[in-house]
Design a protein around this motif. Sequence first.
Motif, short mmCIF file in Angstrom:
data_model
loop_
_atom_site.label_atom_id
_atom_site.label_comp_id
_atom_site.label_asym_id
_atom_site.label_seq_id
_atom_site.Cartn_x
_atom_site.Cartn_y
_atom_site.Cartn_z
N GLY A 1 0.65 -1.20 0.11
CA GLY A 1 -0.12 0.01 -0.14
C GLY A 1 0.82 1.21 -0.13
N LEU A 2 1.80 1.21 0.75
CA LEU A 2 2.85 2.42 0.74
C LEU A 2 3.72 2.73 -0.52
N VAL A 3 3.91 1.49 -1.18
CA VAL A 3 4.40 1.81 -2.47
C VAL A 3 3.53 2.58 -3.43
N VAL A 4 2.25 1.91 -3.57
CA VAL A 4 1.07 2.48 -4.31
C VAL A 4 1.01 4.12 -4.04
N LEU A 5 0.95 4.27 -2.49
CA LEU A 5 0.54 5.72 -2.19
C LEU A 5 1.92 6.64 -2.44
N VAL A 6 2.99 6.12 -2.58
CA VAL A 6 4.19 6.96 -2.94
C VAL A 6 3.98 7.15 -4.54
N ALA A 7 3.65 6.29 -5.42
CA ALA A 7 3.48 6.52 -6.92
C ALA A 7 2.20 7.49 -7.05
N PHE A 8 1.06 7.28 -6.09
CA PHE A 8 0.18 8.37 -6.23
C PHE A 8 0.54 9.60 -5.98
N GLY A 9 1.24 9.93 -4.71
CA GLY A 9 1.76 11.13 -4.52
C GLY A 9 2.63 11.91 -5.64
N ALA A 10 3.41 11.14 -6.29
CA ALA A 10 4.36 11.70 -7.52
C ALA A 10 3.39 12.20 -8.36
N LEU A 11 2.37 11.37 -9.01
CA LEU A 11 1.36 11.46 -10.09
C LEU A 11 0.67 12.66 -9.77
N ALA A 12 0.19 12.52 -8.60
CA ALA A 12 -0.97 13.75 -8.18
C ALA A 12 -0.18 15.25 -8.00
N SER A 13 1.14 15.06 -7.59
CA SER A 13 1.96 16.45 -7.56
C SER A 13 2.03 16.90 -8.94
N PHE A 14 2.52 16.01 -9.88
CA PHE A 14 2.69 16.67 -11.22
C PHE A 14 1.71 17.20 -11.89
N GLY A 15 0.27 16.28 -11.71
CA GLY A 15 -0.85 16.56 -12.40
C GLY A 15 -1.53 17.86 -11.94
N ASN A 16 -1.47 17.88 -10.38
CA ASN A 16 -2.24 19.23 -10.04
C ASN A 16 -1.22 20.42 -10.46
N GLY A 17 0.12 20.25 -10.16
CA GLY A 17 0.91 21.53 -10.63
C GLY A 17 0.93 21.80 -12.28
N ALA A 18 0.77 20.94 -13.02
CA ALA A 18 0.64 21.18 -14.40
C ALA A 18 -0.57 21.86 -14.93
#
Length: 439
Positions: free
Chosen positions: A354-371
């Motif tokens: 679950g933590l691995v998936v959350l880490v990947a989620f955080g990276a994608l969410a951060s880039f997506g929201n910023g872009a």
Amino acid sequence: MASSQAATSAQAGPATSAETRRRVAVVVAIVFIDLLGFGIIIPILPFYVRSFGVSDVFIGLLAASYSLAQFGAAPVLGRISDERGRRPVLMLSVGVAGIAWILFGFAAEIGAASGVTLGLVVLFSARLLAGAAGGNIATAQAYIADVTTPEDRPGALGLVGAAFGLGFVFGPAIGGILASDTVVSTARALLPGFVPVTPFSLPSFAAAGFSFLALGATAVVLKEPDRIRTPARRVTFVAQFRTALADLTLRPLVVAFFLTSLAFAGMTVMFVPFLADFFGYDATAAAMFLAYIGALGIINQGILIGWLSRKVGVRYVVRWGVVALFLALVLLAASPLAGTSSLSGSGYGWVTGGLVVLVAFGALASFGNGAITVGLAALVSEGATGDAQGAAFGVTQGAGSLGRTVGPPLAAAAYVVVYWSPFVAGALLLVPVALMLRR
């Protein structure tokens, strides 16, 4: 005389590169200090609501109250900044935010003394007041547009986004630390008895302190930009939105701001309760994870997105952001399926699927929201005339605030029924945004 000064300002154009960088840096610093106070509240808000003994639906309602007030205030503050100046609007808003966070910290004490209902009234009133002050982001964006060239604007607006990222790195981290048992017990021993010391009041008072610090910085350092000021005119709130929706350039951007904010709000409002319910995170642990996402946001919005915008164009960056946020929401919904057991062979007992998936989620969410945030803001600036930047940003930020108003209570209600529903629904809302951007 006024028209002569306006003409002179118009002829002067953007300031020198060194002066422009200094002005942008000052605005970014003020936004960061202001957002630091907002970020401090994030990890404690769900637990603060639960301390009143009410349903989790109130978590969504409290989050929505901030955005509801921001929705009403952003266009008004943007228009006033066009007429009266950016600096006074920024000063007024950060000062009001400081007062609001002080009231927010006293809500529990008032509830204990005078009943839960009155405590909730104070809590929501303070949140509404803070949300109205939060409408100043449109003014900050307009200030950036005033002092930058179109070529440099996406990068400069990205720095404002990076200030958000910094606020979400240090703000939740500070809030989580101030809410810890060690800090609360130490504060009780040091502070006078009339100061309420709880895991909720300390972060609230710290948020107020940062807002007042931003007020001081704005008063001492920030200068009003040279620009054409629009004459004072009576334009209703509804008329501003009607005008923007009638503009073929701004209409899809206003709709995109609304839908993406609606999608993102459903995720953010229930993210901390989701971490608590499925992964056992308390306020401090959730704050650390939010700090991780914010740290990525600094890199994305401060460096990567501006660089990508110059290389491939703003429109492509926004499209990639929509795809990234879509994938992030899907991953978040699926993360409990990955489990909380340690991965065999990882060598670290705390590394779970679950933590691995959350880490990947955080990276994608951060880039997506910023872009999405930076890219849409740059497109808004391109589509607005020089004397209406504040109004244009106010309308689009207001549309975003409307999404953040509608999203939280719907997401909270949906979460109570099926935990993954607000995240999947958010992903589906991004599909029409992607189709609009393709056109």
